[in-house]
Design a protein around this motif. Structure first.
Motif, mmCIF file in Angstrom:
data_model
loop_
_atom_site.group_PDB
_atom_site.id
_atom_site.type_symbol
_atom_site.label_atom_id
_atom_site.label_comp_id
_atom_site.label_asym_id
_atom_site.label_seq_id
_atom_site.Cartn_x
_atom_site.Cartn_y
_atom_site.Cartn_z
ATOM 1 N N GLY A 16 0.807 -1.207 0.000
ATOM 2 C CA GLY A 16 0.000 0.000 0.000
ATOM 3 C C GLY A 16 0.842 1.260 0.000
ATOM 4 N N LEU A 17 1.935 1.234 0.749
ATOM 5 C CA LEU A 17 2.818 2.394 0.800
ATOM 6 C C LEU A 17 3.486 2.641 -0.548
ATOM 7 C CD1 LEU A 17 4.000 4.612 2.486
ATOM 8 C CD2 LEU A 17 5.691 3.012 3.367
ATOM 9 N N ALA A 18 3.921 1.561 -1.198
ATOM 10 C CA ALA A 18 4.541 1.701 -2.514
ATOM 11 C C ALA A 18 3.559 2.288 -3.518
ATOM 12 C CB ALA A 18 5.055 0.353 -2.999
ATOM 13 N N GLU A 19 2.294 1.830 -3.453
ATOM 14 C CA GLU A 19 1.276 2.354 -4.362
ATOM 15 C C GLU A 19 0.997 3.823 -4.060
ATOM 16 O OE1 GLU A 19 -1.469 2.721 -7.363
ATOM 17 O OE2 GLU A 19 0.025 1.157 -7.006
ATOM 18 N N ALA A 20 0.961 4.176 -2.765
ATOM 19 C CA ALA A 20 0.731 5.571 -2.401
ATOM 20 C C ALA A 20 1.844 6.464 -2.932
ATOM 21 C CB ALA A 20 0.630 5.698 -0.882
ATOM 22 N N GLU A 21 3.085 5.979 -2.893
ATOM 23 C CA GLU A 21 4.203 6.756 -3.425
ATOM 24 C C GLU A 21 4.050 6.991 -4.919
ATOM 25 O OE1 GLU A 21 7.728 4.745 -2.412
ATOM 26 O OE2 GLU A 21 7.537 5.139 -0.289
ATOM 27 N N ARG A 22 3.645 5.935 -5.629
ATOM 28 C CA ARG A 22 3.487 6.095 -7.072
ATOM 29 C C ARG A 22 2.421 7.138 -7.391
ATOM 30 N NH1 ARG A 22 4.681 0.481 -7.036
ATOM 31 N NH2 ARG A 22 2.507 -0.090 -6.729
ATOM 32 N N ARG A 23 1.382 7.203 -6.552
ATOM 33 C CA ARG A 23 0.289 8.133 -6.825
ATOM 34 C C ARG A 23 0.597 9.570 -6.379
ATOM 35 N NH1 ARG A 23 -4.595 5.748 -8.024
ATOM 36 N NH2 ARG A 23 -4.661 3.480 -7.890
ATOM 37 N N SER A 24 1.471 9.703 -5.387
ATOM 38 C CA SER A 24 1.679 11.031 -4.804
ATOM 39 C C SER A 24 3.093 11.554 -4.988
ATOM 40 C CB SER A 24 1.353 10.992 -3.311
ATOM 41 O OG SER A 24 2.259 10.128 -2.633
ATOM 42 N N ALA A 25 3.853 10.962 -5.921
ATOM 43 C CA ALA A 25 5.247 11.384 -6.087
ATOM 44 C C ALA A 25 5.361 12.823 -6.557
ATOM 45 C CB ALA A 25 5.946 10.458 -7.089
ATOM 46 N N ASP A 26 4.258 13.367 -7.154
ATOM 47 C CA ASP A 26 4.297 14.757 -7.583
ATOM 48 C C ASP A 26 3.884 15.715 -6.471
ATOM 49 O OD1 ASP A 26 1.746 13.731 -7.603
ATOM 50 O OD2 ASP A 26 1.026 15.090 -9.174
ATOM 51 N N THR A 40 -1.400 10.050 -23.185
ATOM 52 C CA THR A 40 -2.839 10.077 -22.937
ATOM 53 C C THR A 40 -3.199 9.321 -21.669
ATOM 54 O OG1 THR A 40 -3.263 10.221 -25.322
ATOM 55 C CG2 THR A 40 -5.095 9.520 -23.917
ATOM 56 N N ALA A 41 -2.471 8.224 -21.407
ATOM 57 C CA ALA A 41 -2.775 7.387 -20.245
ATOM 58 C C ALA A 41 -2.286 7.997 -18.935
ATOM 59 C CB ALA A 41 -2.140 6.007 -20.424
ATOM 60 N N ALA A 42 -1.451 9.021 -19.002
ATOM 61 C CA ALA A 42 -0.901 9.635 -17.789
ATOM 62 C C ALA A 42 -1.790 10.792 -17.348
ATOM 63 C CB ALA A 42 0.518 10.135 -18.039
ATOM 64 N N PRO A 43 -2.334 10.762 -16.133
ATOM 65 C CA PRO A 43 -3.152 11.883 -15.632
ATOM 66 C C PRO A 43 -2.342 13.172 -15.599
ATOM 67 C CG PRO A 43 -3.365 9.944 -14.223
ATOM 68 C CD PRO A 43 -2.238 9.661 -15.166
ATOM 69 N N GLN A 44 -3.055 14.298 -15.556
ATOM 70 C CA GLN A 44 -2.390 15.595 -15.598
ATOM 71 C C GLN A 44 -1.387 15.768 -14.469
ATOM 72 O OE1 GLN A 44 -2.489 18.093 -17.845
ATOM 73 N NE2 GLN A 44 -3.737 16.789 -19.179
ATOM 74 N N ARG A 45 -1.667 15.240 -13.273
ATOM 75 C CA ARG A 45 -0.764 15.398 -12.136
ATOM 76 C C ARG A 45 0.149 14.197 -11.942
ATOM 77 N NH1 ARG A 45 -1.289 19.040 -8.308
ATOM 78 N NH2 ARG A 45 -0.823 17.543 -6.641
ATOM 79 N N SER A 46 0.170 13.295 -12.890
ATOM 80 C CA SER A 46 1.023 12.109 -12.757
ATOM 81 C C SER A 46 2.495 12.508 -12.811
ATOM 82 C CB SER A 46 0.728 11.124 -13.888
ATOM 83 O OG SER A 46 1.719 10.113 -13.920
ATOM 84 N N PRO A 47 3.324 11.919 -11.921
ATOM 85 C CA PRO A 47 4.763 12.217 -11.972
ATOM 86 C C PRO A 47 5.425 11.697 -13.238
ATOM 87 C CG PRO A 47 4.321 10.412 -10.448
ATOM 88 C CD PRO A 47 2.993 10.978 -10.832
ATOM 89 N N ASP A 48 4.738 10.793 -13.937
ATOM 90 C CA ASP A 48 5.295 10.230 -15.172
ATOM 91 C C ASP A 48 4.982 11.076 -16.397
ATOM 92 O OD1 ASP A 48 6.243 8.075 -13.740
ATOM 93 O OD2 ASP A 48 4.445 6.870 -14.085
ATOM 94 N N ARG A 49 4.087 12.040 -16.269
ATOM 95 C CA ARG A 49 3.610 12.745 -17.468
ATOM 96 C C ARG A 49 4.738 13.529 -18.146
ATOM 97 N NH1 ARG A 49 -1.011 13.846 -19.967
ATOM 98 N NH2 ARG A 49 -1.153 15.768 -21.172
ATOM 99 N N GLY A 50 5.557 14.195 -17.369
ATOM 100 C CA GLY A 50 6.643 14.971 -17.959
ATOM 101 C C GLY A 50 7.593 14.104 -18.756
#
Length: 566
Positions: A15-25, A217-227
């Motif tokens: 769960g912590l790893a998933e939270a990091e992926r979602r909130s890295a930005d 397209t698959a990366a949300p606007q606030r995704s840390p992967d989008r850039g």
């Protein structure tokens, strides 16, 4: 530790790893997760848990990518080393720790300029790959491939490049899904292009561009992967533009790279890479659309990329070199001598940062020579002329084999020697022309023409005769290779003086028959091209039965004249 507790902790870690992926930005959320990892590792049972250590290290490495703080990179590497020591040999956690450790050490080299870290990454990871035998995970093979390729770029060793390609091929074959395979495949194409001596970057196709668009397209606007995905899309589009010349690809690349720059934190190395990629695309647009203001923007972007890169990192010299090129282009448009001085300074600093044998040095030395040559043309200072000759000679000494670049540098050196009155100018022009005949025919025409003009000015008719003989040979080859009619016509217009100049040189050298032949060959070549143009216009006559015989007789006459041109 009991089964239920181990299971609960495993869920917590997941769960912590998933939270990091979602909130890295989210800086605050990432900082909180790192604090939570530290508290988890205070537990005696978790202190040596490879999954927890890997997770804690990855959180630190994520923050390092965001902020560029050296302390986070070093701390992440220590966590990965602890995870590796705690994991069972041959197990999944040990492989993950080895891959993560390799990644953090390569980043320490690329972002912090820690040269020893790169060698350490390769030594340790090669040992792990050897232990894995035929079951090397894609991530591990891919990480080691990037490390080997980074060392090839640093040292220029062919064994590193060959090993990088082999590992990248393994990574593609072992990739768990299509998206991962595409990523490893892009890296592989970059390495293979480098092995072939190509400089345009990775070769892409419609599928590659489509996949890059889909990833954005698959990366949300606030995704840390989008850039990063936007950067990849921009680079992919630009590389296809280089290959196919579609200006729509160039425009879309600029749009993607502009957005990438706005969503990336302005402190990490990928931000500098984005600035540099955008600058390259803007310089291309400036050249094709006659928009000099884009050159000024590119200079600003490359200055920003340089300012935000550790001076010991390998990219620092790359950005300096590109900044020198951009300032040279700005000098051409503005005539501001300060731009040329700044370009020369950038080239020199970049060279000081690159070790002997680095593959970028020959090109940089050629650019430095051209900077001094241009400044000599403005100021007439003899020290600039001598500096240009020295730079060109150093470039030739470091260039491998008989490449297209070698012919260009030889031609540049010949121009300097001619200005110096050096008797080696003629032989150098000859060497440059013969080298270009085997690589870039257009360069051969230009160099031989310059050589012929120089020899004519000095009344050296034997050399002028030789020069124009090679120029006409290159001209014929170029005409035969130009498949597009418009390109042939352009080259014919640019080289129409060569048969006359060559005939005059031959006559002065005492070769009257050769002079007449050159005049007739030039005339036949011009007529042949004109007839081919008329043939294209006559194509519509075939639809008219009454005019078809006339069109056929015209084409027959054209074939006779074309045979004379050959």
């Amino acid at each position: 530790m009991g089964f239920l507790r181990r299971r609960s902790l495993a869920r917590l870690l997941d769960g912590l790893a998933e939270a990091e992926r979602r909130s890295a930005d989210d800086p605050a959320a990432l900082d909180r997760s790192i604090e939570l990892w530290d508290r988890i590792l205070e537990d005696a049972d978790m202190r040596a848990h490879p999954m927890a250590l890997n997770g804690a290290g990855w959180a630190l490495l994520t923050r390092f990518r965001r902020d560029g703080a050296e302390i986070d990179c070093r701390a992440a590497t220590r966590r990965f080393e602890q995870a590796y020591a705690a994991a069972a040999p041959g197990g999944e956690h040990r492989r993950d720790a080895a891959q993560n450790r390799c990644t953090s050490l390569v980043l320490a080299y690329e972002w912090l300029g820690d040269v020893a870290a790169l060698d350490q990454a390769i030594t340790l990871t090669e040992a792990e790959v050897a232990d894995a035998g035929s079951e090397v995970p894609a991530r591990l093979a891919g990480a080691l491939a990037e490390a080997r390729f980074a060392r090839f770029r640093r040292d220029g060793r062919d064994d590193d490049l060959r090993r990088a390609i082999a590992l990248a091929e393994q990574a593609v074959a072992a990739a768990p899904d299509a998206e991962a395979a595409a990523g490893y495949g892009r890296n592989l194409r970059t390495m293979m292009d480098t092995a072939r001596g190509e400089t345009a970057g990775m070769r892409t196709n419609v599928a590659g561009v489509s996949a890059a668009r889909a990833a954005v397209t698959a990366a949300p606007q606030r995704s840390p992967d989008r850039g990063g995905r936007l950067l990849n899309l921009g680079a992919t589009l630009y590389d296809r533009f280089v290959r196919e010349g579609d200006l729509a690809d160039l425009a879309e690349a600029v749009t993607a790279l502009r957005e990438a720059r706005t969503v990336m934190p302005p402190v990490a190395a990928p931000y500098a890479q984005t600035c540099a990629a955008l600058a390259v695309a803007l310089l291309e647009q400036a050249a094709r659309r006659d928009r000099p203001e884009l050159i000024a923007e590119a200079v600003t972007l490359l200055g920003e990329a340089t300012d935000r890169t550790n001076p010991h990192a390998p990219d620092y010299a790359v950005w300096l070199s590109m900044l020198g090129n951009a300032r040279s282009q700005r000098y051409v448009h503005t005539g501001d001598p300060g731009e040329l001085d700044a370009a020369i300074a950038a080239y020199r600093e970049a060279l000081d940062r690159l070790p002997a044998g680095h593959t970028d040095r020959p090109g940089l030395l050629n650019n430095l020579g051209s900077g001094h040559w241009d400044r000599y043309g403005r100021t007439g200072r003899s020290d600039d002329l001598s500096a240009a000759a020295d730079a060109y000679r150093d470039s030739l000494a470091e260039l491998p084999g008989d490449t297209a670049s070698r012919a260009t540098v030889l031609g540049n050196l010949a121009n300097v020697l001619a200005e110096l009155g050096d008797p080696q100018a003629g032989p150098t022009y000859r060497q440059a022309t013969r080298s270009a005949l085997e690589t870039t025919t257009g360069t051969a025409v230009a160099v031989a023409d310059t050589w012929g003009r120089w020899a004519t000015q000095h009344g050296d008719w034997a050399q002028a005769d030789d020069a124009y003989a090679l120029a006409l040979t290159a001209m014929r080859r170029l005409r035969e290779r130009q498949l597009i009619a418009g390109d042939r016509e352009t080259w014919l217009l640019a080289t129409q003086h060569l048969p006359v100049a060559g005939a005059y040189a031959a006559a002065q050298a005492g070769h009257a028959e050769q002079a007449a032949l050159r005049l007739e060959t030039g005339r036949a070549m011009s007529l042949s091209e004109a007839l081919q143009r008329d043939q294209r216009r006559l194509a519509g006559l075939d639809a008219d039965a009454a005019l078809r015989p006339l069109a056929q007789r015209f084409r027959a006459a054209a074939r006779v004249l074309a045979s004379g041109a050959r």
